[in-house]
Design a protein around this motif. Structure first.
Motif, PDB file in Angstrom:
ATOM      1  N   ASN A  25      56.014  25.401  82.601  1.00  0.00           N
ATOM      2  CA  ASN A  25      57.301  24.841  83.010  1.00  0.00           C
ATOM      3  C   ASN A  25      58.487  25.714  82.596  1.00  0.00           C
ATOM      4  OD1 ASN A  25      56.148  22.648  84.225  1.00  0.00           O
ATOM      5  ND2 ASN A  25      56.356  21.294  82.461  1.00  0.00           N
ATOM      6  N   TRP A  26      58.266  26.959  82.215  1.00  0.00           N
ATOM      7  CA  TRP A  26      59.374  27.822  81.804  1.00  0.00           C
ATOM      8  C   TRP A  26      60.229  28.164  83.017  1.00  0.00           C
ATOM      9  CZ3 TRP A  26      61.426  32.553  83.057  1.00  0.00           C
ATOM     10  CH2 TRP A  26      62.383  33.056  82.179  1.00  0.00           C
ATOM     11  N   PRO A  27      61.562  28.143  82.841  1.00  0.00           N
ATOM     12  CA  PRO A  27      62.295  27.708  81.643  1.00  0.00           C
ATOM     13  C   PRO A  27      62.587  26.206  81.692  1.00  0.00           C
ATOM     14  CG  PRO A  27      63.818  28.632  83.228  1.00  0.00           C
ATOM     15  CD  PRO A  27      62.458  28.723  83.870  1.00  0.00           C
ATOM     16  N   ASP A  28      62.532  25.576  80.532  1.00  0.00           N
ATOM     17  CA  ASP A  28      62.847  24.156  80.466  1.00  0.00           C
ATOM     18  C   ASP A  28      64.106  23.897  79.648  1.00  0.00           C
ATOM     19  OD1 ASP A  28      61.953  24.772  77.969  1.00  0.00           O
ATOM     20  OD2 ASP A  28      60.439  23.192  77.859  1.00  0.00           O
ATOM     21  N   ARG A  29      64.865  24.969  79.390  1.00  0.00           N
ATOM     22  CA  ARG A  29      66.124  24.871  78.645  1.00  0.00           C
ATOM     23  C   ARG A  29      66.932  26.143  78.934  1.00  0.00           C
ATOM     24  NH1 ARG A  29      63.240  24.101  73.214  1.00  0.00           N
ATOM     25  NH2 ARG A  29      61.641  23.454  74.711  1.00  0.00           N
ATOM     26  N   PRO A  30      68.236  26.160  78.635  1.00  0.00           N
ATOM     27  CA  PRO A  30      69.037  27.374  78.856  1.00  0.00           C
ATOM     28  C   PRO A  30      68.467  28.580  78.114  1.00  0.00           C
ATOM     29  CG  PRO A  30      70.462  25.502  78.455  1.00  0.00           C
ATOM     30  CD  PRO A  30      69.055  25.028  78.175  1.00  0.00           C
ATOM     31  N   ILE A  31      68.702  29.764  78.663  1.00  0.00           N
ATOM     32  CA  ILE A  31      68.146  31.007  78.125  1.00  0.00           C
ATOM     33  C   ILE A  31      69.263  31.845  77.516  1.00  0.00           C
ATOM     34  CG2 ILE A  31      66.906  33.128  78.718  1.00  0.00           C
ATOM     35  CD1 ILE A  31      65.982  31.505  81.273  1.00  0.00           C
ATOM     36  N   ARG A  32      69.034  32.328  76.299  1.00  0.00           N
ATOM     37  CA  ARG A  32      69.968  33.255  75.656  1.00  0.00           C
ATOM     38  C   ARG A  32      69.410  34.666  75.782  1.00  0.00           C
ATOM     39  NH1 ARG A  32      70.489  33.031  70.150  1.00  0.00           N
ATOM     40  NH2 ARG A  32      68.439  32.042  69.949  1.00  0.00           N
ATOM     41  N   LEU A  33      70.190  35.545  76.377  1.00  0.00           N
ATOM     42  CA  LEU A  33      69.831  36.953  76.463  1.00  0.00           C
ATOM     43  C   LEU A  33      70.648  37.675  75.394  1.00  0.00           C
ATOM     44  CD1 LEU A  33      67.987  38.721  78.251  1.00  0.00           C
ATOM     45  CD2 LEU A  33      69.984  39.220  79.661  1.00  0.00           C
ATOM     46  N   VAL A  34      70.030  37.939  74.256  1.00  0.00           N
ATOM     47  CA  VAL A  34      70.737  38.497  73.101  1.00  0.00           C
ATOM     48  C   VAL A  34      70.845  40.009  73.252  1.00  0.00           C
ATOM     49  CG1 VAL A  34      70.747  38.764  70.595  1.00  0.00           C
ATOM     50  CG2 VAL A  34      69.939  36.626  71.629  1.00  0.00           C
ATOM     51  N   VAL A  35      72.070  40.503  73.277  1.00  0.00           N
ATOM     52  CA  VAL A  35      72.363  41.937  73.374  1.00  0.00           C
ATOM     53  C   VAL A  35      72.916  42.385  72.021  1.00  0.00           C
ATOM     54  CG1 VAL A  35      73.709  43.716  74.550  1.00  0.00           C
ATOM     55  CG2 VAL A  35      72.860  41.737  75.832  1.00  0.00           C
ATOM     56  N   PRO A  36      72.240  43.273  71.299  1.00  0.00           N
ATOM     57  CA  PRO A  36      72.706  43.664  69.966  1.00  0.00           C
ATOM     58  C   PRO A  36      73.802  44.726  69.989  1.00  0.00           C
ATOM     59  CG  PRO A  36      70.622  44.725  70.422  1.00  0.00           C
ATOM     60  CD  PRO A  36      70.915  43.858  71.611  1.00  0.00           C
ATOM     61  N   TYR A  37      74.659  44.659  71.001  1.00  0.00           N
ATOM     62  CA  TYR A  37      75.774  45.593  71.164  1.00  0.00           C
ATOM     63  C   TYR A  37      77.002  44.808  71.622  1.00  0.00           C
ATOM     64  CZ  TYR A  37      71.922  48.912  71.217  1.00  0.00           C
ATOM     65  OH  TYR A  37      70.799  49.621  70.895  1.00  0.00           O
ATOM     66  N   ALA A  38      78.153  45.459  71.545  1.00  0.00           N
ATOM     67  CA  ALA A  38      79.401  44.812  71.935  1.00  0.00           C
ATOM     68  C   ALA A  38      79.477  44.607  73.442  1.00  0.00           C
ATOM     69  CB  ALA A  38      80.594  45.647  71.463  1.00  0.00           C
ATOM     70  N   ALA A  39      80.270  43.649  73.836  1.00  0.00           N
ATOM     71  CA  ALA A  39      80.506  43.404  75.260  1.00  0.00           C
ATOM     72  C   ALA A  39      81.261  44.583  75.867  1.00  0.00           C
ATOM     73  CB  ALA A  39      81.297  42.119  75.445  1.00  0.00           C
ATOM     74  N   GLY A  40      81.000  44.856  77.131  1.00  0.00           N
ATOM     75  CA  GLY A  40      81.747  45.882  77.846  1.00  0.00           C
ATOM     76  C   GLY A  40      81.073  47.226  77.947  1.00  0.00           C
ATOM     77  N   GLY A  41      80.014  47.470  77.167  1.00  0.00           N
ATOM     78  CA  GLY A  41      79.325  48.754  77.230  1.00  0.00           C
ATOM     79  C   GLY A  41      78.282  48.779  78.332  1.00  0.00           C
TER      80      GLY A  41
END
Length: 323
Positions: A25-41
């Motif tokens: 049943n994936w996805p069964d909740r919101p997904i976080r896409l973790v980016v280990p860098y600053a926004a805008g790059g």
């Protein structure tokens, strides 16, 4: 209930257990896409394309969560410690392949054992840049230039692709150049323009614009094939066979995430970004997407294992350390 189970058994079927139901049943909740860098790059830009497309094609929304700083370690650790339920994905780069070699026992996670590969979105070649008034005009000239006298080159920092790429070039050509680390390639390029350093190796995602504008001279790109962003430039490998020094974008999840869920994630990612318009957008950002047969977790895992072995060996031989 007993009769139902017997019927299912006779039919060659087994009743679904709760874990199997959860996995399918994936996805069964919101997904976080973790980016280990600053926004805008450039990495963030590709991650946001993926998140937008996933949100359009899945039943749940995917959002980018930027956790910048610390050499990408805090953001990476956050995903390593996240639940194994498909809700947290790491969107990382070649830096993941060098964490162990650079940080060793100081790491709070194992880059290999604590993660499972989902998808290699693509590789991003770099471009070797010199000032427009530099005497260097091609790769043979660059090699001769580095052999003639002491030079300095700039990078985005120790262990980044712009650092490792030049160190690989030095290793394969027997040349020397002093490394000047900066806090990102932008200040390194500023010093290159000012003539304070001799060269910078930058991602084509950002460096191509400088070349096309004539602000800097592009010498060669660093992938196995020519970059669509700078098609007129040769690759380093055309002069130096076997040379490849790219960054890349890959999606990982915490180890222990059920295999059927990982397969479902991979399939969903390629449904989301595998259409013509999205592939064109990625190409414009310098991303070279893998061939269709390599768009699966196993191929992503093989690629990352190869990259880890390659860069760990270089770091060891070049005695690269982080203070």
């Amino acid at each position: 209930m007993i009769a139902r189970r017997t019927l299912l058994s006779v039919a060659g079927l087994a009743p679904l257990s709760p874990p199997t139901l959860a996995q399918t049943n994936w996805p069964d909740r919101p997904i976080r896409l973790v980016v280990p860098y600053a926004a805008g790059g450039p990495t963030d830009a590709v991650a946001r394309i993926l998140a937008d497309r996933l949100s359009m094609t899945l039943s749940e929304r995917a959002v980018v969560e930027n956790r910048a700083g610390g050499g990408a370690l805090p953001g990476t650790e956050a995903v390593a410690r996240a639940p194994r339920d498909g809700s947290a994905l790491l969107f990382t780069t070649v830096v993941h392949a060098v964490h162990r070699a650079l940080h060793g026992g100081r790491l709070t996670f194992d880059p290999q054992a604590d993660f499972a590969p989902v998808a290699l979105i693509g590789v991003v070649p770099q471009v070797i840049l010199v000032p427009p008034d530099s005497p260097v005009r091609d790769m043979r000239g660059l090699i001769d230039f580095l052999r003639a006298a002491p030079r300095a080159y700039g990078s985005s920092g120790v262990g980044g692709s712009s650092h490792l790429g030049v160190e690989l070039l030095k290793s394969m050509t027997g040349t020397q150049a002093e490394h000047i680390p900066y806090r990102g390639t932008a200040p390194a390029v500023a010093d290159l323009l000012a003539g304070r350093i001799a060269l910078v190796m930058d991602s084509v995602a950002t460096g191509a614009a400088q070349v096309r504008a004539g602000a800097l001279r592009g010498i060669a790109t660093t992938g196995v094939r020519r970059s669509e962003a700078l098609p007129d430039l040769p690759t380093v490998a055309e002069i130096l066979p076997g040379f490849e020094a790219t960054t890349w974008n890959a999606v990982l999840v915490p180890a222990g995430t059920p295999a059927p869920m990982v397969e479902a994630m991979s399939a969903a990612i390629w449904r989301a970004v595998g259409d013509g318009p999205t592939l064109t957008r990625l190409s414009e950002l310098g991303v070279q997407v893998p061939a269709p047969d390599d768009r699966n977790p196993a191929a992503a895992g093989r690629f990352m294992a190869s990259e880890t072995a390659k860069w760990e060996r270089l770091i060891r031989e070049a005695r690269i350390t982080v203070e």
